[in-house]
Design a protein around this motif. Structure first.
Motif, PDB file in Angstrom:
ATOM      1  N   LEU A  94       0.815  -1.210   0.000  1.00 38.02           N
ATOM      2  CA  LEU A  94       0.000   0.000   0.000  1.00 38.02           C
ATOM      3  C   LEU A  94       0.850   1.263   0.000  1.00 38.02           C
ATOM      4  CD1 LEU A  94      -2.852  -0.892   2.551  1.00 38.02           C
ATOM      5  CD2 LEU A  94      -2.771  -1.256   0.066  1.00 38.02           C
ATOM      6  N   GLY A  95       2.166   1.079   0.092  1.00 40.83           N
ATOM      7  CA  GLY A  95       3.070   2.223   0.097  1.00 40.83           C
ATOM      8  C   GLY A  95       3.434   2.706   1.484  1.00 40.83           C
ATOM      9  N   TRP A  96       3.152   1.881   2.499  1.00 43.11           N
ATOM     10  CA  TRP A  96       3.469   2.276   3.865  1.00 43.11           C
ATOM     11  C   TRP A  96       4.953   2.026   4.136  1.00 43.11           C
ATOM     12  CZ3 TRP A  96      -1.054   1.032   7.657  1.00 43.11           C
ATOM     13  CH2 TRP A  96      -2.255   1.470   7.081  1.00 43.11           C
ATOM     14  N   ARG A  97       5.574   2.962   4.856  1.00 40.76           N
ATOM     15  CA  ARG A  97       7.009   2.890   5.163  1.00 40.76           C
ATOM     16  C   ARG A  97       7.279   1.845   6.241  1.00 40.76           C
ATOM     17  NH1 ARG A  97       7.804   7.737   7.719  1.00 40.76           N
ATOM     18  NH2 ARG A  97       7.703   6.669   9.723  1.00 40.76           N
ATOM     19  N   GLU A  98       8.266   0.991   5.994  1.00 41.27           N
ATOM     20  CA  GLU A  98       8.702   0.026   7.008  1.00 41.27           C
ATOM     21  C   GLU A  98       9.643   0.734   7.974  1.00 41.27           C
ATOM     22  OE1 GLU A  98      11.305  -4.065   7.474  1.00 41.27           O
ATOM     23  OE2 GLU A  98      10.403  -3.612   5.531  1.00 41.27           O
ATOM     24  N   ASP A  99       9.247   0.777   9.237  1.00 41.26           N
ATOM     25  CA  ASP A  99      10.059   1.420  10.273  1.00 41.26           C
ATOM     26  C   ASP A  99      10.944   0.421  11.007  1.00 41.26           C
ATOM     27  OD1 ASP A  99       8.777   3.934   9.778  1.00 41.26           O
ATOM     28  OD2 ASP A  99       7.095   3.266  10.998  1.00 41.26           O
ATOM     29  N   ALA A 100      10.434  -0.794  11.169  1.00 39.64           N
ATOM     30  CA  ALA A 100      11.193  -1.800  11.921  1.00 39.64           C
ATOM     31  C   ALA A 100      10.681  -3.195  11.595  1.00 39.64           C
ATOM     32  CB  ALA A 100      11.057  -1.557  13.421  1.00 39.64           C
ATOM     33  N   ASP A 101      11.599  -4.145  11.681  1.00 38.53           N
ATOM     34  CA  ASP A 101      11.277  -5.573  11.644  1.00 38.53           C
ATOM     35  C   ASP A 101      12.296  -6.222  12.561  1.00 38.53           C
ATOM     36  OD1 ASP A 101      10.779  -8.266  11.169  1.00 38.53           O
ATOM     37  OD2 ASP A 101      10.541  -8.007   9.003  1.00 38.53           O
ATOM     38  N   ILE A 102      11.882  -6.432  13.796  1.00 42.44           N
ATOM     39  CA  ILE A 102      12.810  -6.885  14.842  1.00 42.44           C
ATOM     40  C   ILE A 102      12.431  -8.290  15.277  1.00 42.44           C
ATOM     41  CG2 ILE A 102      13.671  -6.433  17.177  1.00 42.44           C
ATOM     42  CD1 ILE A 102      12.837  -3.434  16.628  1.00 42.44           C
ATOM     43  N   VAL A 103      13.409  -9.177  15.238  1.00 39.44           N
ATOM     44  CA  VAL A 103      13.215 -10.559  15.676  1.00 39.44           C
ATOM     45  C   VAL A 103      13.974 -10.745  16.974  1.00 39.44           C
ATOM     46  CG1 VAL A 103      13.588 -12.986  15.092  1.00 39.44           C
ATOM     47  CG2 VAL A 103      13.002 -11.340  13.282  1.00 39.44           C
ATOM     48  N   GLY A 104      13.292 -11.323  17.956  1.00 41.48           N
ATOM     49  CA  GLY A 104      13.915 -11.596  19.251  1.00 41.48           C
ATOM     50  C   GLY A 104      13.777 -13.063  19.595  1.00 41.48           C
ATOM     51  N   GLY A 105      14.301 -13.929  18.759  1.00 43.53           N
ATOM     52  CA  GLY A 105      14.178 -15.369  18.984  1.00 43.53           C
ATOM     53  C   GLY A 105      12.965 -15.937  18.262  1.00 43.53           C
ATOM     54  N   ASP A 106      12.651 -17.203  18.561  1.00 41.66           N
ATOM     55  CA  ASP A 106      11.552 -17.898  17.894  1.00 41.66           C
ATOM     56  C   ASP A 106      10.181 -17.409  18.325  1.00 41.66           C
ATOM     57  OD1 ASP A 106      13.403 -19.437  16.597  1.00 41.66           O
ATOM     58  OD2 ASP A 106      13.250 -21.121  17.998  1.00 41.66           O
ATOM     59  N   GLN A 107      10.068 -16.799  19.498  1.00 45.80           N
ATOM     60  CA  GLN A 107       8.764 -16.428  20.050  1.00 45.80           C
ATOM     61  C   GLN A 107       8.408 -14.949  19.935  1.00 45.80           C
ATOM     62  OE1 GLN A 107       6.720 -18.909  21.141  1.00 45.80           O
ATOM     63  NE2 GLN A 107       8.365 -20.173  20.315  1.00 45.80           N
ATOM     64  N   PHE A 108       9.303 -14.147  19.333  1.00 48.30           N
ATOM     65  CA  PHE A 108       9.021 -12.721  19.253  1.00 48.30           C
ATOM     66  C   PHE A 108       9.521 -12.115  17.953  1.00 48.30           C
ATOM     67  CE2 PHE A 108       9.920  -8.229  19.832  1.00 48.30           C
ATOM     68  CZ  PHE A 108       8.713  -7.765  20.323  1.00 48.30           C
ATOM     69  N   ARG A 109       8.620 -11.378  17.311  1.00 48.19           N
ATOM     70  CA  ARG A 109       8.957 -10.566  16.140  1.00 48.19           C
ATOM     71  C   ARG A 109       7.970  -9.419  16.099  1.00 48.19           C
ATOM     72  NH1 ARG A 109       8.317 -12.292   9.784  1.00 48.19           N
ATOM     73  NH2 ARG A 109       9.036 -10.316   8.893  1.00 48.19           N
ATOM     74  N   ILE A 110       8.466  -8.224  15.843  1.00 48.13           N
ATOM     75  CA  ILE A 110       7.581  -7.065  15.704  1.00 48.13           C
ATOM     76  C   ILE A 110       7.937  -6.300  14.431  1.00 48.13           C
ATOM     77  CG2 ILE A 110       8.992  -5.559  17.150  1.00 48.13           C
ATOM     78  CD1 ILE A 110       6.225  -4.398  18.165  1.00 48.13           C
ATOM     79  N   VAL A 111       6.907  -5.999  13.668  1.00 50.91           N
ATOM     80  CA  VAL A 111       7.038  -5.218  12.442  1.00 50.91           C
ATOM     81  C   VAL A 111       6.265  -3.931  12.658  1.00 50.91           C
ATOM     82  CG1 VAL A 111       6.507  -5.125   9.973  1.00 50.91           C
ATOM     83  CG2 VAL A 111       7.230  -7.291  11.016  1.00 50.91           C
ATOM     84  N   GLN A 112       6.849  -2.807  12.258  1.00 47.97           N
ATOM     85  CA  GLN A 112       6.165  -1.523  12.378  1.00 47.97           C
ATOM     86  C   GLN A 112       6.205  -0.820  11.030  1.00 47.97           C
ATOM     87  OE1 GLN A 112       6.834   0.813  15.936  1.00 47.97           O
ATOM     88  NE2 GLN A 112       6.807   2.701  14.734  1.00 47.97           N
ATOM     89  N   LEU A 113       5.043  -0.311  10.608  1.00 51.14           N
ATOM     90  CA  LEU A 113       4.916   0.418   9.352  1.00 51.14           C
ATOM     91  C   LEU A 113       4.097   1.684   9.577  1.00 51.14           C
ATOM     92  CD1 LEU A 113       4.259  -2.927   8.283  1.00 51.14           C
ATOM     93  CD2 LEU A 113       5.299  -1.690   6.416  1.00 51.14           C
ATOM     94  N   THR A 114       4.324   2.701   8.730  1.00 53.45           N
ATOM     95  CA  THR A 114       3.624   3.973   8.868  1.00 53.45           C
ATOM     96  C   THR A 114       2.992   4.371   7.545  1.00 53.45           C
ATOM     97  OG1 THR A 114       5.219   4.670  10.549  1.00 53.45           O
ATOM     98  CG2 THR A 114       3.894   6.409   9.530  1.00 53.45           C
ATOM     99  N   PRO A 115       1.696   4.697   7.564  1.00 54.38           N
ATOM    100  CA  PRO A 115       1.045   5.191   6.347  1.00 54.38           C
ATOM    101  C   PRO A 115       1.669   6.513   5.899  1.00 54.38           C
ATOM    102  CG  PRO A 115      -0.589   4.655   8.037  1.00 54.38           C
ATOM    103  CD  PRO A 115       0.751   4.604   8.692  1.00 54.38           C
ATOM    104  N   PRO A 116       1.670   6.794   4.599  1.00 52.16           N
ATOM    105  CA  PRO A 116       2.237   8.061   4.116  1.00 52.16           C
ATOM    106  C   PRO A 116       1.580   9.262   4.787  1.00 52.16           C
ATOM    107  CG  PRO A 116       1.644   6.630   2.270  1.00 52.16           C
ATOM    108  CD  PRO A 116       1.123   5.981   3.515  1.00 52.16           C
ATOM    109  N   GLY A 117       2.408  10.146   5.332  1.00 49.37           N
ATOM    110  CA  GLY A 117       1.913  11.373   5.944  1.00 49.37           C
ATOM    111  C   GLY A 117       1.377  11.223   7.356  1.00 49.37           C
ATOM    112  N   SER A 118       1.421  10.027   7.918  1.00 50.73           N
ATOM    113  CA  SER A 118       0.833   9.797   9.233  1.00 50.73           C
ATOM    114  C   SER A 118       1.848   9.965  10.357  1.00 50.73           C
ATOM    115  CB  SER A 118       0.254   8.379   9.297  1.00 50.73           C
ATOM    116  OG  SER A 118      -0.313   8.133  10.572  1.00 50.73           O
ATOM    117  N   GLY A 119       1.371  10.432  11.494  1.00 51.29           N
ATOM    118  CA  GLY A 119       2.181  10.491  12.698  1.00 51.29           C
ATOM    119  C   GLY A 119       2.006   9.254  13.566  1.00 51.29           C
ATOM    120  N   CYS A 120       1.130   8.349  13.141  1.00 54.12           N
ATOM    121  CA  CYS A 120       0.850   7.124  13.888  1.00 54.12           C
ATOM    122  C   CYS A 120       1.177   5.921  13.011  1.00 54.12           C
ATOM    123  CB  CYS A 120      -0.615   7.088  14.310  1.00 54.12           C
ATOM    124  SG  CYS A 120      -1.037   5.677  15.365  1.00 54.12           S
ATOM    125  N   SER A 121       1.782   4.926  13.608  1.00 51.56           N
ATOM    126  CA  SER A 121       2.173   3.707  12.907  1.00 51.56           C
ATOM    127  C   SER A 121       1.304   2.541  13.332  1.00 51.56           C
ATOM    128  CB  SER A 121       3.634   3.360  13.225  1.00 51.56           C
ATOM    129  OG  SER A 121       4.492   4.422  12.893  1.00 51.56           O
TER     130      SER A 121
END
Length: 147
Positions: free
Chosen positions: A25-52
């Motif tokens: 959709l064109g959203w910016r990837e801010d993070a893709d963090i893996v912390g072992g087999d049980q944890f992963r977090i992905v963060q993306l932000t819509p264009p022009g948004s202050g909220c992800s």
């Protein structure tokens, strides 16, 4: 005191599929963090948004697809809808509601097309991500006082 909404957590069943959808959709990837087999977090932000948005493994206990009514605001709903469609989002036709009884998630009160008077906050379209999390696109050209 100033408070800013920074991140909304989405419940998804397939992290990579969700990441591909939102990046598509064109959203910016801010993070893709893996912390072992049980944890992963992905963060993306819509264009022009202050909220992800964020989602992942070990991030939430909400049922995938259970988050509804997430609001994306635009100045030009037709242009935003066209771009989202082009990028693969299954966006509804634009609609408006009957004054005093409108809720964008209630198809029973939807009237086809943009608000005939062009009023802010009245024209909408909706779509869902692959898990069924529901988004509302809303046209706002003039903000209410204090916004």
């Amino acid at each position: 005191m100033d408070l800013h909404l920074e991140v909304v957590v989405l419940p998804v069943s397939d992290v990579d599929r969700a990441k591909e959808f939102y990046k598509g959709l064109g959203w910016r990837e801010d993070a893709d963090i893996v912390g072992g087999d049980q944890f992963r977090i992905v963060q993306l932000t819509p264009p022009g948004s202050g909220c992800s948005i964020s989602f992942g493994t070990g991030v939430t206990t909400m049922t995938p697809g259970s988050l509804q009514g997430l609001l994306l605001v635009t100045r030009d709903i037709e242009a935003a809808r066209a771009e989202l469609l082009e990028r693969g989002a299954p966006v509804s036709e634009v609609f408006h509601g009957s004054a005093g009884r409108f809720h964008p998630d209630d198809p029973g009160v939807r009237q086809p097309g943009r608000d005939p008077e062009g009023r802010s906050y009245q024209s909408h379209a909706v779509f869902s991500d692959p898990d069924g999390n529901g988004w509302v696109l809303q046209e706002i050209t003039e903000r209410l006082p204090g916004r």
